[in-house]
Design a protein around this motif. Structure first.
Motif, mmCIF file in Angstrom:
data_model
loop_
_atom_site.group_PDB
_atom_site.id
_atom_site.type_symbol
_atom_site.label_atom_id
_atom_site.label_comp_id
_atom_site.label_asym_id
_atom_site.label_seq_id
_atom_site.Cartn_x
_atom_site.Cartn_y
_atom_site.Cartn_z
ATOM 1 N N ALA A 292 0.806 -1.050 0.221
ATOM 2 C CA ALA A 292 0.127 0.002 -0.006
ATOM 3 C C ALA A 292 1.036 1.690 0.093
ATOM 4 C CB ALA A 292 -0.706 -0.118 1.361
ATOM 5 N N ARG A 293 0.231 3.005 -0.655
ATOM 6 C CA ARG A 293 0.825 4.126 -0.249
ATOM 7 C C ARG A 293 -0.216 4.624 -0.267
ATOM 8 N NH1 ARG A 293 4.924 1.046 -0.646
ATOM 9 N NH2 ARG A 293 6.112 0.761 -2.560
ATOM 10 N N SER A 294 0.301 5.810 0.724
ATOM 11 C CA SER A 294 -0.686 6.554 1.663
ATOM 12 C C SER A 294 -0.196 7.955 0.994
ATOM 13 C CB SER A 294 -1.302 6.673 2.948
ATOM 14 O OG SER A 294 -1.780 7.485 2.981
ATOM 15 N N ARG A 295 -0.747 8.739 0.164
ATOM 16 C CA ARG A 295 -0.097 10.387 0.760
ATOM 17 C C ARG A 295 -1.124 10.705 1.539
ATOM 18 N NH1 ARG A 295 -1.868 10.240 -6.034
ATOM 19 N NH2 ARG A 295 -0.059 9.357 -6.894
ATOM 20 N N VAL A 296 -1.253 10.844 2.077
ATOM 21 C CA VAL A 296 -2.652 11.520 2.948
ATOM 22 C C VAL A 296 -2.104 10.781 4.536
ATOM 23 C CG1 VAL A 296 -4.507 11.864 1.753
ATOM 24 C CG2 VAL A 296 -4.601 10.506 3.468
ATOM 25 N N SER A 297 -2.276 11.922 5.248
ATOM 26 C CA SER A 297 -1.456 11.921 6.444
ATOM 27 C C SER A 297 -2.865 11.012 7.279
ATOM 28 C CB SER A 297 -1.361 13.005 7.846
ATOM 29 O OG SER A 297 -2.153 14.233 7.743
ATOM 30 N N GLY A 298 -3.961 11.286 6.619
ATOM 31 C CA GLY A 298 -5.211 10.629 8.348
ATOM 32 C C GLY A 298 -4.780 8.841 7.857
ATOM 33 N N VAL A 299 -4.722 8.451 6.386
ATOM 34 C CA VAL A 299 -3.911 7.504 6.662
ATOM 35 C C VAL A 299 -3.170 6.594 6.512
ATOM 36 C CG1 VAL A 299 -4.826 4.617 4.873
ATOM 37 C CG2 VAL A 299 -5.947 6.933 4.919
ATOM 38 N N GLY B 193 6.741 -1.483 7.239
ATOM 39 C CA GLY B 193 6.611 -0.188 7.038
ATOM 40 C C GLY B 193 6.994 0.903 7.983
ATOM 41 N N HIS B 194 5.981 1.844 6.622
ATOM 42 C CA HIS B 194 6.358 3.152 7.419
ATOM 43 C C HIS B 194 4.215 3.853 7.169
ATOM 44 C CE1 HIS B 194 7.351 5.538 4.238
ATOM 45 N NE2 HIS B 194 8.327 3.801 4.202
ATOM 46 N N ALA B 195 4.067 5.587 7.892
ATOM 47 C CA ALA B 195 3.527 5.686 7.656
ATOM 48 C C ALA B 195 2.814 6.015 5.625
ATOM 49 C CB ALA B 195 3.131 7.033 8.040
ATOM 50 N N GLY B 196 3.692 6.022 4.831
ATOM 51 C CA GLY B 196 2.939 6.545 3.626
ATOM 52 C C GLY B 196 3.560 4.776 2.932
ATOM 53 N N LYS C 276 -10.050 9.818 12.031
ATOM 54 C CA LYS C 276 -9.215 10.289 13.469
ATOM 55 C C LYS C 276 -8.762 12.208 12.305
ATOM 56 C CE LYS C 276 -8.217 5.938 15.360
ATOM 57 N NZ LYS C 276 -6.485 5.877 15.675
ATOM 58 N N THR C 277 -8.894 11.424 10.590
ATOM 59 C CA THR C 277 -8.400 12.755 10.033
ATOM 60 C C THR C 277 -9.043 14.085 10.147
ATOM 61 O OG1 THR C 277 -7.751 12.827 7.988
ATOM 62 C CG2 THR C 277 -10.677 12.229 8.678
ATOM 63 N N VAL C 278 -8.746 15.094 9.941
ATOM 64 C CA VAL C 278 -8.881 16.545 10.293
ATOM 65 C C VAL C 278 -10.412 16.668 8.640
ATOM 66 C CG1 VAL C 278 -8.213 18.939 9.326
ATOM 67 C CG2 VAL C 278 -6.678 17.424 10.451
#
Length: 873
Positions: free
Chosen positions: A255-262, A275-278, A306-308
């Motif tokens: 998986a790859r994420s571009r947003v801090s919420g995921v 892995g890490h957040a992204g 929890k996202t903005v």
């Protein structure tokens, strides 16, 4: 025995961490896991003779006394070493950038830091211990940072990652090798699989976050799934991309994420993934793809809660207009509040939106007394209080909306603006934006007289122009001011040739009348409500309406709205350029200082007005360096921090090439380009010209040689119009390949003639210097033949580049003597001698010139004699 291990399915960060750890533990053996990513395996094959890497199957772990674990703390991911963790007396050292978990190894020494890559932590330690890396080792380490931070674009990227990349490049890291590893082309088999992946991708909206989920077909070992997920992330315009592939009884998920919420690392935590957040991956045994898909979507939904959301960033209370509010009253409210748009409500419910542009149009047409309901936009996009930030950003982009109302149960409860989105998106860097803006706008203006200083410094012509400008302003009844660099330079005791006049209304009428008064040529730019007046003595006056600018997205060209003098000055780049000099007769020479410019000039300090300044216009990053070096000022600490941060977030990538080219030309045209280049290197700005440009000792020495040549040309060739910026641009591109230089020159959108001159100089450097080296000094014609037709900047570049003193002398002779030699005869003389030999005239003239250079002909008679011999024999 010491052994260094990492996790299975090792990526470039794992490989780089192994290499860096080996420098810290030189006696240790590297135990490479059996499973590594294909792209990593290909690099290992390339460097096999240069870096000693052993398979874990060849390591006698029973003799191990110290275990060094990098890029993981999970005992289930370190392969065969896990079986020996209970060895009595075993010392365990861990280096990892992933957050700690309860099931982690119990290490004797546990080094953790919030970094985008583990290798960043290790390089920091190496640098602190003054352990030097070879260029190949530096390249591998930089590759690890680039991969794990998404080329420094992931939200997990930190300033220390960026600093260490700069340090590694200074050690000789090869950007071309990094690029080839991260951006390799797909094989035919991978292209086929990738096409299938695109067809099998499904899309979900989870709590306002867009997710692309792809179920891959069965693939062979010749397909690199990590490359597939990276390519999917590039192609899919979604916040999260998930790739699921079955291999036997196992299911591989990436998986790859571009947003801090995921946070995809947390997403896979329950499955034992890493892995890490992204970016993260996991291998799951004994579960169906459908079960995994449903589980992942539920976990994403839980994270997204929890996202903005809109309620977290919306502005309250909301200034609004009623449906019966008059256009002129709505326009007045927007001016007072500094707004570009107002919501229109009836009984608390949103009916539409009215823009400042519409109210101005209506007022110009004489309908200021009409209700706003006739001019409002009725179909405006809206969001609810629980709408997630990614969805709000999507709506703003899709509808080009600068303001989005927040509606709850039909009622208007808040408003979100572009600035709110920018502040939230770049909160880590620009956390004090709102406070800075309030501080700047809230300061009461200072006034002080400058009329006496102007009389002392300005000549009669400039004083006449200023008084005439004030007279026209009085006649029209509009306040007028000179602003910017002209006023700044008056305070510094200098005279500037740039005259920028701001009037608070009727700017184009003012410019037209002033142009008539001064007998100038008027050029009007109606889109920006500005004009330029060119006077007969070439003096240029820029006239603008006091305006407020906003940016639809970072690095965009500004959108313009009418405004007050204070707001017009607030849109400028630095406080030192925000002074205003009154031109009207009653207040002539009175200076206005809204933002502490006078004190900053006294302190020789360059400071931005607000913390979003470099996001709105990244060219200000280059301008800060230009002003610092030109004026002998310094960039204050906070502004320098914002520059480094904005540089790390790749703001220049969104900037139009033409604007970057113009700024580069201006920068390198300054009096001391070498100092500017050195400062750009310190602030990590040279990467925006080309990532391969490094200011090491050799480049410093070469720039010193260019300085000497530029100084010599100013004295010896005063009649030559040497484009200094072009000479230093060639110097910066000196170590680039011709192909890299060609791409660089094309990327800056230069004028065609400039582009051709730079390319010619770069491409011909080696052959010209070879020809020059073999040309005897006693044969000026050979030197002339090697150098003629080349731009003077190219010749000066070659003069700095060559280490041979004799070659430098030859170029000097050409520029000061040979290039000015002309013939006494012309083409008409040749026509009279041989009217039927026209095709040979060019060759004849060239040979006569060569003979004259070599001293074989002297005077018109000799030239005619040789011409007759060449054409008539």
């Amino acid at each position: 025995m010491d052994v260094i291990v990492t996790h299975a399915h090792a990526d470039f960060d794992a490989l780089a961490s192994l290499v860096a750890a080996k420098k810290l533990y030189p006696e240790a053996r590297i135990a490479l896991p059996c499973l590594v990513e294909r792209s990593v395996r290909q690099l290992m094959d390339l460097i096999a003779d240069l870096v000693v890497l052993e398979s874990e199957t060849d390591i006698p772990f029973s003799r191990m006394r110290r275990l060094i674990v990098v890029d993981t703390r999970d005992p289930g991911r370190i392969g065969r070493a896990a079986a020996y963790l209970d060895t009595p007396g075993l010392e365990i050292h861990c280096y990892d950038h992933h957050p700690r978990a309860a099931a982690d190894l119990r290490a004797t020494k546990d080094i953790y830091a919030a970094r985008g890559a583990t290798v960043t932590i290790l390089v920091e330690l190496l640098k602190k211990k003054s352990i030097v890396l070879s260029p190949l080792e530096a390249t591998i380490c930089a590759l690890g940072i680039y991969e794990d931070t998404g080329s420094l674009t992931f939200s997990s990227t930190t300033p220390r990652d960026i600093d260490m990349v700069g340090y590694l490049f200074r050690l000789g890291a090869d950007v071309s090798l990094i690029s080839s590893c991260l951006n390799r082309e797909l094989t035919p088999a991978e292209v086929h699989v990738f096409s299938q992946l695109l067809d099998r991708t499904r899309y979900y909206a989870v709590e306002g976050v867009s997710v692309a989920l792809c179920s891959a077909p069965a693939v062979g070992k010749d397909v690199d799934l990590s490359l597939m997920i990276n390519k999917l992330a590039e192609v899919e315009n979604t916040a999260v991309v998930i790739l699921i592939s079955r291999a036997g009884s196992r299911v591989h998920v990436a998986a790859r994420s571009r947003v801090s919420g995921v946070n995809v690392a947390e997403l896979f935590a329950e499955f034992g993934g890493g892995g890490h957040a992204g970016a993260a991956a996991v291998s799951i045994r004994g579960r169906a793809v459908e079960w995994i898909t449903a589980r992942l979507l539920r976990r994403i939904r839980r994270q997204c809660k929890k996202t903005v959301r809109a309620r977290d960033i919306m502005r309250v209370p909301v200034k609004a207009a009623g449906v019966r509010t008059l256009v002129r009253d709505a326009d007045h409210s927007m001016q007072l509040c500094g707004l570009g748009m107002l919501p229109v409500v009836e009984r608390g419910r949103l009916c539409g939106m009215i823009s400042a542009e519409k109210t101005r149009q209506a007022m110009r047409a004489g309908f200021g007394h009409a209700p706003v309901s006739g001019y409002m936009i009725r179909q405006a996009p809206t969001v609810g209080p629980d709408t997630a930030l990614p969805e709000i950003r999507r709506l703003m982009t899709t509808y080009h909306a600068g303001y989005i109302p927040v509606i709850d149960d039909g009622g208007l409860v808040g408003m979100i603006t572009r600035t709110d989105i920018l502040r939230q998106a770049h909160g880590r860097v620009f956390e004090a934006a709102a406070a800075g803006r309030r501080k700047a706008v809230g300061r009461p203006p200072q006034q002080f007289p400058l009329a006496a200083r102007a009389r002392r410094l300005l000549n009669t012509r400039l004083r006449t122009v200023l008084h005439c400008a004030g007279k026209v302003a009085d006649r029209l009844g509009v306040p007028a001011y000179i602003v910017g660099g002209f006023v700044r330079d008056l305070l510094l005791g200098r005279v500037s040739g740039d005259i920028d006049i701001v009037v608070e209304r009727e700017a184009l009428s003012y410019a037209e009348q002033l142009s008539c008064e001064l007998s100038g040529i008027l050029t009007v730019y109606r889109r920006f409500n500005t004009a330029k007046i060119t006077l007969p003595d070439a003096l240029v006056i820029d006239v603008a309406m006091a305006r407020r600018e906003y940016y639809e997205y970072p690095a965009a060209l500004p959108q313009v709205r009418e405004s007050s003098l204070r707001q017009d000055l607030f849109r400028r780049d630095f406080t030192i350029n925000t002074l205003a000099f009154a031109l009207n007769k009653k207040r002539f020479g009175m200076a206005w200082d809204f933002f502490g410019a006078r004190e900053d000039i006294r302190q020789k300090r360059i400071r931005v007005l607000h913390d979003l300044s470099f996001v709105e216009d990244p060219t200000r990053i280059l301008r800060a360096v230009r002003f610092e070096q030109r004026l002998g000022f310094y960039i204050d600490r906070h502004t320098e921090h914002l520059i480094r941060a904005a540089a790390g977030f790749g703001m220049f990538a969104r900037l139009p090439a033409a604007r970057l080219g113009d700024e580069l030309r201006s920068l390198l045209s300054e009096a001391r380009p070498h100092n500017l280049i050195r400062r750009m290197w310190q602030l990590h700005e040279l990467q925006f010209i080309h990532p391969s440009i490094r200011l090491d000792r050799a480049m410093e020495q070469f720039l010193c040689a260019v300085d000497e040549v530029a100084g010599w040309s100013a004295l010896a060739l005063p009649e030559q119009n040497v484009r200094r910026w072009m000479l230093y641009a060639l110097a910066l591109a000196d170590r680039l390949s011709v192909a890299q230089a060609r791409d660089l020159i094309a990327s800056f959108s230069l004028r065609k003639a400039e582009r051709n001159s730079l390319l010619q100089a770069k491409e011909l450097a080696a052959p010209v210097l070879r020809a020059l080296n073999v040309a005897p000094a006693s044969r000026p014609s050979r030197i002339y033949a090697a150098l003629r037709g080349l731009p003077v900047e190219a010749l000066l570049y070659y003069m700095a580049k060559t280490a041979e003193r004799s070659d430098k002398e030859k170029i000097i002779q050409f520029l000061t003597k040979y290039v000015t030699i002309g013939l006494s005869i012309t083409g008409k003389d040749l026509q009279r001698l041989a009217p039927h030999a026209a095709r040979r005239y060019g060759e004849a003239l060239a040979r006569i010139t060569a003979a004259k250079l070599d001293g074989n002909v002297c005077g018109r008679a000799d030239e005619l004699r040789l011409a007759r011999k060449l054409l008539c024999s």
